[in-house]
Design an enzyme around this catalytic site. Structure first.
Site, PDB file in Angstrom:
ATOM      1  NE  ARG A 274      -2.296  -1.532   3.503  1.00  0.00           N
ATOM      2  CZ  ARG A 274      -1.703  -0.734   4.478  1.00  0.00           C
ATOM      3  NH1 ARG A 274      -1.917   0.621   4.280  1.00  0.00           N
ATOM      4  NH2 ARG A 274      -1.356  -1.354   5.513  1.00  0.00           N
TER       5      ARG A 274
ATOM      6  CE1 TYR B 250       0.273  -6.021  -1.805  1.00  0.00           C
ATOM      7  CE2 TYR B 250      -0.949  -4.007  -1.024  1.00  0.00           C
ATOM      8  CZ  TYR B 250      -0.367  -5.105  -0.753  1.00  0.00           C
ATOM      9  OH  TYR B 250      -0.607  -5.851   0.539  1.00  0.00           O
TER      10      TYR B 250
ATOM     11  CE  LYS C 125      -6.067  -3.495   4.356  1.00  0.00           C
ATOM     12  NZ  LYS C 125      -6.591  -4.011   5.674  1.00  0.00           N
TER      13      LYS C 125
ATOM     14  CG  HIS D  86      -7.207  -3.027   9.937  1.00  0.00           C
ATOM     15  ND1 HIS D  86      -5.847  -2.554  10.275  1.00  0.00           N
ATOM     16  CD2 HIS D  86      -7.486  -3.928   9.118  1.00  0.00           C
ATOM     17  CE1 HIS D  86      -5.155  -3.234   9.511  1.00  0.00           C
ATOM     18  NE2 HIS D  86      -5.852  -4.105   8.843  1.00  0.00           N
TER      19      HIS D  86
ATOM     20  CB  CYS E  72       0.267  -7.093  13.841  1.00  0.00           C
ATOM     21  SG  CYS E  72       1.664  -5.533  13.861  1.00  0.00           S
TER      22      CYS E  72
ATOM     23  CG  ASP F 130      -7.649  -7.066   6.619  1.00  0.00           C
ATOM     24  OD1 ASP F 130      -6.966  -6.755   7.473  1.00  0.00           O
ATOM     25  OD2 ASP F 130      -7.990  -6.331   5.758  1.00  0.00           O
TER      26      ASP F 130
ATOM     27  CG  ASN G 118       2.831  -6.698   1.866  1.00  0.00           C
ATOM     28  OD1 ASN G 118       2.150  -7.435   2.620  1.00  0.00           O
ATOM     29  ND2 ASN G 118       2.323  -5.617   1.065  1.00  0.00           N
TER      30      ASN G 118
ATOM     31  NE  ARG H 169      -0.184  -8.694   1.924  1.00  0.00           N
ATOM     32  CZ  ARG H 169      -1.023  -8.053   2.687  1.00  0.00           C
ATOM     33  NH1 ARG H 169      -2.127  -8.369   3.197  1.00  0.00           N
ATOM     34  NH2 ARG H 169      -0.526  -6.920   3.346  1.00  0.00           N
TER      35      ARG H 169
ATOM     36  NE  ARG I 233       4.966  -6.772  14.136  1.00  0.00           N
ATOM     37  CZ  ARG I 233       5.202  -7.975  13.893  1.00  0.00           C
ATOM     38  NH1 ARG I 233       6.524  -8.434  14.410  1.00  0.00           N
ATOM     39  NH2 ARG I 233       4.317  -8.647  13.034  1.00  0.00           N
TER      40      ARG I 233
ATOM     41  CG  PHE J 162       2.253 -18.501  16.532  1.00  0.00           C
ATOM     42  CD1 PHE J 162       1.714 -17.580  15.437  1.00  0.00           C
ATOM     43  CD2 PHE J 162       3.609 -18.408  16.877  1.00  0.00           C
ATOM     44  CE1 PHE J 162       2.895 -16.868  14.840  1.00  0.00           C
ATOM     45  CE2 PHE J 162       4.532 -17.848  16.369  1.00  0.00           C
ATOM     46  CZ  PHE J 162       3.859 -16.797  15.183  1.00  0.00           C
ATOM     47  N   GLY J 163      -0.807 -20.584  18.809  1.00  0.00           N
ATOM     48  CA  GLY J 163      -1.932 -21.395  19.439  1.00  0.00           C
ATOM     49  C   GLY J 163      -1.869 -21.148  21.045  1.00  0.00           C
ATOM     50  CG  ASP J 164       1.213 -22.101  23.552  1.00  0.00           C
ATOM     51  OD1 ASP J 164       0.257 -22.859  24.097  1.00  0.00           O
ATOM     52  OD2 ASP J 164       2.389 -22.112  22.990  1.00  0.00           O
TER      53      ASP J 164
HETATM   54  C1  OXD Z   1      -3.196  -4.572   5.053  1.00  0.00           C
HETATM   55  C2  OXD Z   1      -3.962  -5.603   4.554  1.00  0.00           C
HETATM   56  O1  OXD Z   1      -2.508  -4.122   4.623  1.00  0.00           O
HETATM   57  O2  OXD Z   1      -4.676  -6.236   5.268  1.00  0.00           O
HETATM   58  O3  OXD Z   1      -3.714  -4.066   6.161  1.00  0.00           O
HETATM   59  O4  OXD Z   1      -3.582  -6.198   3.458  1.00  0.00           O
HETATM   60 MN    MN Z   2      -5.311  -5.310   6.839  1.00  0.00          MN
END
Ligand code: OXD
Ligand code: MN
Length: 583
Positions: A70, A198, A207, A227, A251, A278, A365, A367, A398, A491-493
């Site tokens: 983006r 993209y 978005k 989001h 994240c 998302d 990035n 996808r 993060r 993750f799973g924890d």
């Molecule tokens: C982002 C996406 O950049 O979900 O947030 O692609």
């Molecule tokens: Mn996103």
């Protein structure tokens, strides 16, 4: 199948006069159409076939190397009044925005096909869903929109019933970063995007519509466009709690949405249901609770880091009918990225023979695009017209230091402050430096289509005598120790943390009252079978008052940039936290 809606046919004609396409194709979303589009893209090299034995109906797309993320510095909100866009957005007056971008669109589709893509964000019959039409000259965009939205004839029928829709005009143009803009005209429910193929810049349902334009609509109509992922956590007692969680791009929203419980939890009967990774649209229902839908129909997820340990559900859903963008290839033509497994790829994301000296094999990035129905933890409730009731809202970022693993807001207003104060280290999802801490309220910094001050006020306005709002929590999976090692396995924890939240919601767990919010007692977090010693847990649950005073001062500086429009209740809440910290 041109439409019976004059506003739509008239708009398509106007765009065609401006862009001068060779052909116009109205997308119906059928399988025949998908096959024809795919064949065309295989012919012209837009798509490369992947190994049909291991990955039937999967394709690789390599984007222009300058077009992989983006572009926030080229993304504008164009409103009559500059303050309506706010300091959180780049702004242009609508006339100026249209003039600049229409100059690029003039004649840009000569020799190309103009695709008209009717789509619905949300289940077709949902009162919470909203529709749009994207005009694009990119068949790759059409193929992605077909997976990411309810696209085609059924969407067109709803648009004709509704009589209105969000207009999105897109062209890849020359893919020249110097001739690229992503413009939003919320007052006209219009998007114009030029010069990028993209996902976040070009799949306009995502978005641009479902967050930037929808957040504007949501404020006017009394709902929220966020989001956030949506996940259902089923307890051994058989009760499912739906949680909406906001984390900045890249994240871990996709991983949390598809979490696989630790073995002991699975054996005890815990289950996880994925509803979205998302975007979440929420509205108070007749019962006063917030009800949520995922407006999307698929996942456009970050590939690197997705492996059997981190997200086995995602790995499993990617073995058929998926589009990969900018990943690497193995010597037998399978998609590959860092974190998938120990194989060494043969070609990098640009198609060069893999050489570690050139950097990562897959773009950071890169996808995948895949239908949500392919996810092993897919929840059929994703199709519920009324959505699911939300028990908890989670904010997170993060942060290597300072921010504890989890804490709970005292009340709604405090929770809104936790969201407004969010900060995170930047990632590769947008162009620019990676790893820099920036304020990202509610993970909406790149996506809120209006002034954040008004957005915070809108959030605060949900607290009414008749609403039964979810509890709000803040988490941080990314704390590191002095040696730079992650303190929490993640993750799973992370289910261990969600379990504490659910026990709080049910009134079954206590909390430690601290100036920043309510934290778990160490013994209330189930750490059985975890490699996390008491010292690590102590660090994860510590509140360093001096460091928090500095953080609160930084939050105040940031919030002050919104000036007079900032709701007084939010400043009062900040004063309260500061006073509790000891001034
Ligand atoms: C982002 C996406 O950049 O979900 O947030 O692609
Ligand atoms: Mn996103």
């Amino acid at each position: 199948m041109p439409s019976s809606l004059p506003a739509l046919t008239h708009w398509v004609e106007t765009v065609a006069r401006l862009t001068q396409p060779a052909h116009i194709h109205w997308c119906d979303g059928s399988d025949d159409e998908r096959r024809a589009l795919t064949a065309g893209m295989l012919d012209n090299g837009d798509l490369l076939p992947l190994n049909p034995q291991t990955h039937p109906d999967c394709y690789l797309h390599r984007s222009h190397p300058d077009d992989v993320a983006r572009v926030e510095h080229l993304t504008f909100i164009c409103t009559e009044n500059r303050d309506d866009a706010g300091p959180n957005n780049l702004w242009l007056a609508p006339d100026e925005g249209h003039t600049r971008i229409d100059a690029l669109f003039a004649g840009c589709m000569r020799g190309r096909t103009l695709y008209v893509v009717p789509y619905c964000m949300g289940p077709i019959d949902s009162p919470l869903a909203r529709c749009g039409v994207e005009i694009t000259d990119s068949p790759y965009v059409v193929a992605n929109m077909r997976i990411m939205t309810r696209m085609g004839a059924a969407a067109l029928a709803r648009i004709e019933r509704d009589g209105h829709f969000v207009k999105g005009l897109h062209s890849i143009g020359e893919l020249d970063p110097e001739r690229r803009y992503i413009m939003h005209f919320p007052e006209e429910l219009t998007i114009k995007s030029y010069g990028s193929g993209y996902g976040g810049n070009a799949l306009l349902g995502k978005k641009c519509h479902a967050l930037r334009i929808a957040s504007w609509q949501a404020r006017n109509e009394g709902w929220l466009a966020e989001h956030m992922l949506i996940v259902g956590i089923q307890t051994p007692a058989g009760e499912t709690h739906y949680i909406a969680a906001a984390f900045p791009s890249a994240c871990g929203k996709t991983n949390l949405a598809m979490l696989i419980p630790p073995q002991a939890y699975r054996e005890a009967g815990w289950k996880v249901w994925t509803l979205g990774d998302d975007i979440c649209w929420m509205q108070p229902g007749a019962d006063g609770r917030l009800w949520a839908i995922n407006p999307e129909a698929g996942f456009f997820g970050v590939a690197p880091g997705t492996g059997n340990k981190t997200n086995r559900n995602a790995v499993e859903m990617l073995h058929h009918d998926a589009i990969f963008t900018n990943v690497a290839l193995t010597d037998d033509n399978q998609p590959w990225w860092e974190g998938l497994d120990k194989r060494v790829p043969a070609f990098d994301w640009r198609g060069r023979p893999f050489d570690p000296g050139n950097g990562a094999a897959a773009h950071p990035n890169s996808r995948f695009t895949v239908s949500a129905r392919q996810c092993p933890s897919y929840s059929p409730r994703m199709e519920d017209a009324h959505g699911v009731p939300i028990s908890a809202i989670v904010f997170g970022g993060r942060r290597e230091s300072l921010v504890p693993l989890v804490f709970e807001a005292r009340d709604w207003c405090h929770g809104v402050l936790l969201g407004a104060a969010m900060a995170s280290e930047t990632t590769a999802a947008a162009t620019g430096a990676v790893g820099v801490v920036r304020r990202d309220p509610m993970a909406m910094k790149p996506f809120c289509g209006y002034n954040f001050a008004d957005y915070f006020a809108h959030w605060l306005s949900f607290e009414q005598p008749e609403t039964k709002l979810p509890k709000i929590f803040h988490v941080n999976w990314f704390r590191k120790d002095a040696d730079g090692q992650f303190l929490w396995p993640g993750f799973g924890d992370n289910l261990r943390v969600l379990e504490w939240m659910i026990r709080r919601i049910q009134g079954d767990a206590d909390a430690v009252d601290t100036p920043i919010g309510l934290l778990p007692h160490a013994q209330d977090l189930n750490c059985d079978g975890l490699d996390c010693n008491p010292d690590q847990l102590g660090q994860l649950l510590a509140v360093d008052r001096d460091a928090w005073k500095a953080e609160i001062a930084a939050v105040r500086d940031y919030l002050q940039t919104f000036g007079e429009r900032l709701p007084a209740a939010l400043t009062a809440e900040l004063d309260r936290v500061e006073a509790a910290l000891g001034g």
